[in-house]
Write an enzyme that holds these catalytic residues in place. Structure first.
Site, PDB file in Angstrom:
ATOM      1  N   VAL A   1     -17.801  -5.875  21.261  1.00  0.00           N
ATOM      2  CA  VAL A   1     -16.722  -6.684  20.713  1.00  0.00           C
ATOM      3  C   VAL A   1     -16.211  -5.986  19.452  1.00  0.00           C
ATOM      4  CG1 VAL A   1     -17.468  -8.904  21.616  1.00  0.00           C
ATOM      5  CG2 VAL A   1     -18.448  -8.096  19.474  1.00  0.00           C
TER       6      VAL A   1
ATOM      7  N   CYS B   1     -20.128  -9.788  14.043  1.00  0.00           N
ATOM      8  CA  CYS B   1     -19.796  -8.361  14.090  1.00  0.00           C
ATOM      9  C   CYS B   1     -18.680  -7.994  13.113  1.00  0.00           C
ATOM     10  CB  CYS B   1     -19.373  -7.998  15.514  1.00  0.00           C
ATOM     11  SG  CYS B   1     -18.752  -6.325  15.696  1.00  0.00           S
TER      12      CYS B   1
ATOM     13  N   VAL C   1     -21.580  -3.021  26.038  1.00  0.00           N
ATOM     14  CA  VAL C   1     -20.558  -4.058  26.109  1.00  0.00           C
ATOM     15  C   VAL C   1     -20.284  -4.514  24.681  1.00  0.00           C
ATOM     16  CG1 VAL C   1     -20.000  -6.357  26.974  1.00  0.00           C
ATOM     17  CG2 VAL C   1     -21.259  -4.750  28.419  1.00  0.00           C
TER      18      VAL C   1
ATOM     19  N   TRP D   1     -23.047  -9.950  25.487  1.00  0.00           N
ATOM     20  CA  TRP D   1     -22.531 -11.084  24.732  1.00  0.00           C
ATOM     21  C   TRP D   1     -22.290 -12.241  25.687  1.00  0.00           C
ATOM     22  CZ3 TRP D   1     -22.694 -10.655  19.595  1.00  0.00           C
ATOM     23  CH2 TRP D   1     -22.635  -9.367  19.022  1.00  0.00           C
TER      24      TRP D   1
ATOM     25  N   TYR E   1     -25.077   1.290   8.722  1.00  0.00           N
ATOM     26  CA  TYR E   1     -25.781   1.371  10.004  1.00  0.00           C
ATOM     27  C   TYR E   1     -26.619   2.641  10.090  1.00  0.00           C
ATOM     28  CZ  TYR E   1     -23.302  -2.645  11.841  1.00  0.00           C
ATOM     29  OH  TYR E   1     -22.839  -3.916  12.049  1.00  0.00           O
TER      30      TYR E   1
END
Length: 343
Positions: free
Chosen positions: A122, A54, A120, A87, A185
């Site tokens: 990161v 990421c 969720v 994750w 993106y």
């Protein structure tokens, strides 16, 4: 809906029939020197959870290395492949994080807010004693590491957020975020031709402006590495490996822009940058998890990564990578990127 946000890179992304839109971080508490949000800076209390795939999480990993916060803020690295439960810590023995004692990051989210309906994501910082998520605000997190955590920085840590340069930094970072960090993106998850073409245009317009800016200066703002360089690097290092093909940002490759390619190599070869990059995790995540973009799940063999360590000659432009500081020390044992995952 899967807990990780429809299988996208960091859980703050949604794609499908609607135009791509990145959601704001839901948990935006700050860990500060004065503990104003109830979370005081404290060595050993918190755990930084990242995926090396990421780009947003990679910012935090680089900042932590440059500032020498390894002993103060422990690190958890997730599997690059998620499942419906978010994750996961399948890289650790027994499939469980050895410090938090959890198998999935969503467990820390649930400890903070039961049945939280969002993604969720990161990077995430978790309070070790309670097991509760503190923050997933990737934009503010690294700024706080550079400022609020200064009492725990290593001797010789660079100033990644110089007060005198902040106005200029934010102007530069905003354009980079809108058109490039997030622009790739918007192009990759576009659901219509016009939407894709608009994002594609933004990406390459911004790359052109950055190439002009960096033609006669080594770093984006000032004479040393700052947060602005970290935010640009994490997109550039993924460009040819995934964004050029997977996200259809294919006007040209990074290696075809002499300025940006040399700039990216300069940073990659700087301690604290390249030693956090895991090309295997990056490629496997994007190509295997984004099934809406790549339904076959085939991971390309290329590109050739060997040139990342070739001479860049950017030192001829002057500048001091760490300002009045010094390079970070060796990567701590157990945090090394596996052999074969980088040049």
């Amino acid at each position: 809906m899967s807990r990780e946000g429809d299988g996208t890179t960091d859980g703050n992304e949604k794609y499908g029939r609607k135009p791509f839109k990145r959601s704001k971080s839901h948990f935006a508490d700050r860990i500060t020197a004065d503990g104003a949000d109830g979370w005081p800076v404290e060595a050993g209390r918190y755990r930084l959870v990242i995926s090396r795939a990421c780009p947003w999480a990679s910012r935090a990993a680089i900042s932590r290395r440059l500032l020498g916060l390894e002993d103060a803020l422990s690190l958890a690295v997730t599997d690059p492949l998620q499942d419906a439960r978010s994750w996961r810590f399948t890289l650790d023995p027994g499939g469980k994080d050895p410090v938090l004692g959890i198998r999935y990051l969503h467990e820390a989210y649930d400890a903070r807010e039961k049945d939280y309906p969002g993604g969720v994501s990161v990077p995430a910082v978790v309070d070790v004693p309670s097991g509760r998520l503190v923050t997933n605000d990737f934009q503010q997190m690294t700024l706080d590491l550079a400022t609020e955590w200064s009492g725990l920085h290593r001797p010789g840590a660079p100033d990644l957020y110089p007060e005198a340069l902040r106005e200029e930094m934010h102007e530069v970072m905003e354009g980079v975020y809108r058109d490039l960090n997030n622009g790739v993106y918007r192009a990759g998850f576009a659901t219509g031709q016009k939407e894709y073409e608009a994002a594609y245009s933004d990406v390459f317009r911004r790359l052109g402006l950055l190439s002009e800016r960096l033609a006669d200066r080594r770093y984006l703002v000032g004479e040393s590495i700052t947060e602005a360089d970290i935010r640009l690097f994490t997109t550039l290092v993924r460009f040819d490996a995934v964004y050029h093909g997977h996200f259809k940002c294919n006007r040209h490759k990074l290696v075809e822009d002499p300025v940006l390619w040399a700039y990216a190599r300069d940073l990659y070869q700087t301690p604290g940058f390249g030693d956090t990059v895991d090309f295997d995790h990056i490629k496997r995540h994007y190509y295997e998890v984004h099934t809406g973009v790549n339904p076959t799940g085939i991971v390309p063999c290329g590109p050739d990564l060997s040139a990342w360590t070739s001479p860049h000659h950017r030192e001829q432009l002057g500048g001091r990578p760490f300002g009045d500081g010094t390079p970070p020390g060796p990567v701590p044992a157990g945090e090394e990127v596996p052999a074969g995952h980088r040049p």
